[in-house]
Design a protein around this motif. Sequence first.
Motif, PDB file in Angstrom:
ATOM      1  N   HIS A 116       5.242  -4.767  13.610  1.00  0.00           N
ATOM      2  CA  HIS A 116       6.558  -5.390  14.053  1.00  0.00           C
ATOM      3  C   HIS A 116       8.104  -5.058  12.951  1.00  0.00           C
ATOM      4  N   TRP A 117       9.028  -4.672  13.146  1.00  0.00           N
ATOM      5  CA  TRP A 117       9.780  -4.060  12.089  1.00  0.00           C
ATOM      6  C   TRP A 117      10.780  -5.202  11.999  1.00  0.00           C
ATOM      7  N   ASP A 118      10.366  -6.096  12.354  1.00  0.00           N
ATOM      8  CA  ASP A 118      11.246  -7.473  12.601  1.00  0.00           C
ATOM      9  C   ASP A 118      11.801  -8.048  11.684  1.00  0.00           C
ATOM     10  N   VAL A 129      16.126  -6.317  14.597  1.00  0.00           N
ATOM     11  CA  VAL A 129      14.878  -5.303  14.512  1.00  0.00           C
ATOM     12  C   VAL A 129      15.012  -4.100  14.215  1.00  0.00           C
ATOM     13  N   GLU A 130      14.582  -3.266  12.774  1.00  0.00           N
ATOM     14  CA  GLU A 130      14.990  -2.414  12.413  1.00  0.00           C
ATOM     15  C   GLU A 130      14.063  -1.059  13.421  1.00  0.00           C
ATOM     16  N   ARG A 131      15.115  -0.184  14.044  1.00  0.00           N
ATOM     17  CA  ARG A 131      14.274   1.281  14.924  1.00  0.00           C
ATOM     18  C   ARG A 131      13.907  -0.226  15.783  1.00  0.00           C
ATOM     19  N   GLY A 132      14.460  -0.951  16.914  1.00  0.00           N
ATOM     20  CA  GLY A 132      14.091  -1.529  18.106  1.00  0.00           C
ATOM     21  C   GLY A 132      15.240  -1.620  19.056  1.00  0.00           C
ATOM     22  N   VAL A 172       8.628  -3.989   7.247  1.00  0.00           N
ATOM     23  CA  VAL A 172       8.258  -3.187   6.088  1.00  0.00           C
ATOM     24  C   VAL A 172       8.993  -3.160   4.746  1.00  0.00           C
ATOM     25  N   ASN A 173      10.149  -2.644   5.270  1.00  0.00           N
ATOM     26  CA  ASN A 173      11.298  -3.350   4.738  1.00  0.00           C
ATOM     27  C   ASN A 173      11.630  -4.317   3.890  1.00  0.00           C
ATOM     28  N   VAL A 174      11.657  -5.156   3.494  1.00  0.00           N
ATOM     29  CA  VAL A 174      11.035  -6.774   2.515  1.00  0.00           C
ATOM     30  C   VAL A 174      12.932  -6.825   2.232  1.00  0.00           C
ATOM     31  N   VAL A 250       2.367  -3.502   2.679  1.00  0.00           N
ATOM     32  CA  VAL A 250       3.304  -3.106   1.645  1.00  0.00           C
ATOM     33  C   VAL A 250       3.351  -1.541   1.860  1.00  0.00           C
ATOM     34  N   LYS A 251       4.949  -1.571   1.528  1.00  0.00           N
ATOM     35  CA  LYS A 251       5.811  -0.637   1.538  1.00  0.00           C
ATOM     36  C   LYS A 251       6.575   0.189  -0.001  1.00  0.00           C
ATOM     37  N   ALA A 252       6.212   0.067  -0.474  1.00  0.00           N
ATOM     38  CA  ALA A 252       6.239   0.350  -1.827  1.00  0.00           C
ATOM     39  C   ALA A 252       6.543   2.176  -2.184  1.00  0.00           C
ATOM     40  N   SER A 254       9.079   3.265  -1.486  1.00  0.00           N
ATOM     41  CA  SER A 254       9.626   4.410  -0.985  1.00  0.00           C
ATOM     42  C   SER A 254      10.198   3.715   0.244  1.00  0.00           C
ATOM     43  N   GLU A 255      11.881   4.893   0.114  1.00  0.00           N
ATOM     44  CA  GLU A 255      12.763   4.810   0.743  1.00  0.00           C
ATOM     45  C   GLU A 255      13.808   4.154  -0.105  1.00  0.00           C
ATOM     46  N   GLY A 256      13.906   2.793  -1.058  1.00  0.00           N
ATOM     47  CA  GLY A 256      14.324   2.487  -1.906  1.00  0.00           C
ATOM     48  C   GLY A 256      12.887   0.800  -2.150  1.00  0.00           C
ATOM     49  N   TRP A 287      -1.851  -0.779   3.086  1.00  0.00           N
ATOM     50  CA  TRP A 287      -0.478   0.118   1.780  1.00  0.00           C
ATOM     51  C   TRP A 287       0.241   1.052   2.040  1.00  0.00           C
ATOM     52  N   ARG A 288       0.658   1.320   2.716  1.00  0.00           N
ATOM     53  CA  ARG A 288       1.795   2.569   3.538  1.00  0.00           C
ATOM     54  C   ARG A 288       1.690   4.210   2.317  1.00  0.00           C
ATOM     55  N   ALA A 289       0.890   5.507   2.826  1.00  0.00           N
ATOM     56  CA  ALA A 289       1.290   6.465   1.748  1.00  0.00           C
ATOM     57  C   ALA A 289       2.407   6.950   2.686  1.00  0.00           C
ATOM     58  N   VAL A 328      -1.270   6.001   6.885  1.00  0.00           N
ATOM     59  CA  VAL A 328      -0.529   6.906   6.953  1.00  0.00           C
ATOM     60  C   VAL A 328      -0.062   7.391   7.859  1.00  0.00           C
ATOM     61  N   LYS A 329       1.286   7.163   8.373  1.00  0.00           N
ATOM     62  CA  LYS A 329       1.652   8.122  10.003  1.00  0.00           C
ATOM     63  C   LYS A 329       1.395   8.912   9.797  1.00  0.00           C
ATOM     64  N   HIS A 330       0.859   9.240  11.395  1.00  0.00           N
ATOM     65  CA  HIS A 330       0.259  10.138  11.825  1.00  0.00           C
ATOM     66  C   HIS A 330       0.586  11.770  11.244  1.00  0.00           C
ATOM     67  N   MET A 333       5.780  14.334   7.884  1.00  0.00           N
ATOM     68  CA  MET A 333       7.297  13.430   8.419  1.00  0.00           C
ATOM     69  C   MET A 333       7.370  12.582   8.732  1.00  0.00           C
ATOM     70  N   ASP A 334       7.866  12.095   9.718  1.00  0.00           N
ATOM     71  CA  ASP A 334       8.070  10.723  10.122  1.00  0.00           C
ATOM     72  C   ASP A 334       8.560  11.053  11.430  1.00  0.00           C
ATOM     73  N   PHE A 335       7.088  10.882  12.622  1.00  0.00           N
ATOM     74  CA  PHE A 335       7.485  10.517  13.577  1.00  0.00           C
ATOM     75  C   PHE A 335       8.163  11.360  14.800  1.00  0.00           C
ATOM     76  N   GLN A 361      10.615   4.306  19.668  1.00  0.00           N
ATOM     77  CA  GLN A 361      10.987   5.651  20.273  1.00  0.00           C
ATOM     78  C   GLN A 361      12.435   6.083  19.364  1.00  0.00           C
ATOM     79  N   GLU A 362      11.956   5.697  18.356  1.00  0.00           N
ATOM     80  CA  GLU A 362      12.711   5.967  17.163  1.00  0.00           C
ATOM     81  C   GLU A 362      13.261   7.585  17.496  1.00  0.00           C
ATOM     82  N   TYR A 363      12.399   8.685  16.951  1.00  0.00           N
ATOM     83  CA  TYR A 363      12.826  10.000  17.066  1.00  0.00           C
ATOM     84  C   TYR A 363      13.016  10.308  18.890  1.00  0.00           C
TER      85      TYR A 363
HETATM   86  O1  GCW Z   1      11.745   7.049   9.782  1.00  0.00           O
HETATM   87  C1  GCW Z   1      11.814   5.766   8.663  1.00  0.00           C
HETATM   88  C2  GCW Z   1      12.804   5.601   9.696  1.00  0.00           C
HETATM   89  C3  GCW Z   1      13.062   3.948   9.047  1.00  0.00           C
HETATM   90  C4  GCW Z   1      11.699   2.782   8.440  1.00  0.00           C
HETATM   91  C5  GCW Z   1      10.905   3.940   8.230  1.00  0.00           C
HETATM   92  C6  GCW Z   1       9.468   3.550   7.402  1.00  0.00           C
HETATM   93  C7  GCW Z   1      11.100   0.388   8.377  1.00  0.00           C
HETATM   94  O2  GCW Z   1      13.997   5.595   9.872  1.00  0.00           O
HETATM   95  O3  GCW Z   1      14.118   2.648   9.990  1.00  0.00           O
HETATM   96  O4  GCW Z   1      11.678   1.888   8.177  1.00  0.00           O
HETATM   97  O5  GCW Z   1      10.417   5.459   8.486  1.00  0.00           O
HETATM   98  O6  GCW Z   1       8.671   3.810   8.452  1.00  0.00           O
HETATM   99  O7  GCW Z   1       9.080   2.515   6.876  1.00  0.00           O
END
Ligand code: GCW
Length: 635
Positions: A116-118, A129-132, A172-174, A250-252, A254-256, A287-289, A328-330, A333-335, A361-363
């Motif tokens: 959950h990205w709650d 909820v992020e991307r909820g 994961v953005n804590v 953990v998201k480390a 990554s994106e700040g 541990w996220r890649a 790792v995301k599938h 890039m990013d979903f 369904q972000e994208y």
């Molecule tokens: O695609 C990005 C999303 C972010 C998300 C990030 C991630 C939780 O736009 O909102 O942050 O991926 O997977 O960490």
Amino acid sequence: MDIDMSAHPAWLPPEVWQPIAGRRVRVTGDGPLIDTVRAELRAGGATLVGDGADLEFGLGGDPALGGEGFEIVRGETRTVVRAAAPHGLLHGLFALVRSAPDGRHRPAVARRMVDHWDNVDVHPVMGQVERGYAGGSLFWRAGVPRRDLGRVAAYARLLAACGVNAIALNNVNVHATEARLLTDRLAEVAELAAEFRRYGIRVHLSVSFAAPVQHGLPTADPLDDRVVHWWARVTRTVYDTLPDFGGYLVKADSEGQPGPFTYGRTHADGANLLAGALAPHGGVVHWRAFVYNHRQDWRDRSTDRARAAHDHFTPLDGAFRDNVVVQVKHGPMDFQTREPVAPLIGAMPGTRLAVELQATQEYTGQQRHVCYLAPMWSSLLLGHEGPAIAGAADEMVAVANVGDDPFWTGHPLAQANLYAYGRLAWDHTLDPGAVLDEWIGLTFPGASPALRSTLHAVMDGSWRTYERYTAPLGVGFMVRPGHHYGPDVDGYEYTPWGTYHHADRDGVGVDRTMATGTGMTGLYPEPWASTYESVADCPDELALFFHHLPYGHVLRDGTTVIQHIYDTHFAGAAEAAAMRGHWLTLEAEVPAELFGRVAERLAEQVRSAAEWRDQINAYFFRKSGVPDRHGRPIY
Ligand code: GCW
């Protein structure tokens, strides 16, 4: 334990308990999960008996079934479900409810998780909820626990019934408030964990790598003794409260988000720090890649975001402790709607790997568009266009798509994505069309053949339809920046995010070849490296992901790149309109509220698809000057 079956039905409405109702059932064994099996059976209308049963649930099954496997044997007068452990019996019960076939059933991977990205507090940009896309969080509202545990219990049932056995509760953005879940707000986690525990689902928490600093230490350096002791102490307290706590996510760097790079340490140093604290208690760290430079110079063609996870992590293979799971995301890039499989998957044989999918369904239309994602997931799992995820993944994860919306997922048909995720995570070989029918059967019990076939027609091809009217040929990211809904071809083109299409008057796409591009094709094993490297062999759907191609380049399907763009965009928008037409025939067949919700969303989908079609076609017509061969209107 009381179970309210009618509260929030989704794929477990009371009617699907038909195979159980009225039966004389004997359940042997003890423990909390067996209690749940009994409570479910009772709520489903079964009579629990000591003997003379026509349905039996019992332990003592073949140990080879493992902790979650089960066996169903239907005899002439008696059906027997056997497992080696209580969790297997719970899965066996839900399998029986969906009329699973006789035989032995075992999950493909041991952990099948939803993340959950709650947020606990409402984030000023990302909300609760992020991307909820399904309302607020099931767990928190504006900084405080919702305490609607009935809803949480119903959710736990739904997850268990499709095979999920782990959940990460927070984003994961804590942010600062969420960081306190680990310490003085642990009681909130414990309350939720009690609901999930009944259904065999272990709770995990996202934590910030900088947590020690937030709590007063001068550093979060993973090799500093004070930091090591801080994590050990905090983790011990967590396990004192929650002996079956799953672990940290953990998201480390990554994106700040903070991470080990701040201290000149590696991601293995960072992950091993937390793994060390968790190991004595049997916990794991995910541990996220998803580590990349989001501040890159868009003029610099030598950096390629699609390489980042691979380049950061493969040198660390073998350096992680046993209880680290690299997540790792599938895709690289990013979903996006279409990406090749991430080259990191399969490239770290000495490391446990979890593959992350995105049910939210972000994208892919943000739960305003129908987009049944299982065909994409299945093709990635089975390796239809690249190395297979199945076999390489030790665990599966999906970012959740539910919220406090009465239909759970905003778009009622988006429930199928969560259901299908659970089922495919359990068995990677399931046919996504069959899983869809299973979901339809469970969610709309008693549906007429017309309802079933119309729903199937609306949903089964919806991902490909979505792909047709959005970003073409694997190029991705032509969305409005920030919220990521709707078309904006150049929205990300001159930004630091590393998400480029490189369209100019001559052509479009990213050259990722070894010969002339970023060399990303070379990160794949053969035969895929050569397949992607060669323009002639590369699957059309990924043509612009791997190559920068002239508009007149003839694809494998015989059309030019530009004509393919026009054709698919006209076709996709027309398909969206047809989907709406199909749905409108169902008015008499489904409850009014559900009918209305889907109809309203389909109207938006049709509008949005036309907008995509027109903007993408106009953009590429203006860039290329090449008219549509069929003379359709392009503005
Ligand atoms: O695609 C990005 C999303 C972010 C998300 C990030 C991630 C939780 O736009 O909102 O942050 O991926 O997977 O960490």
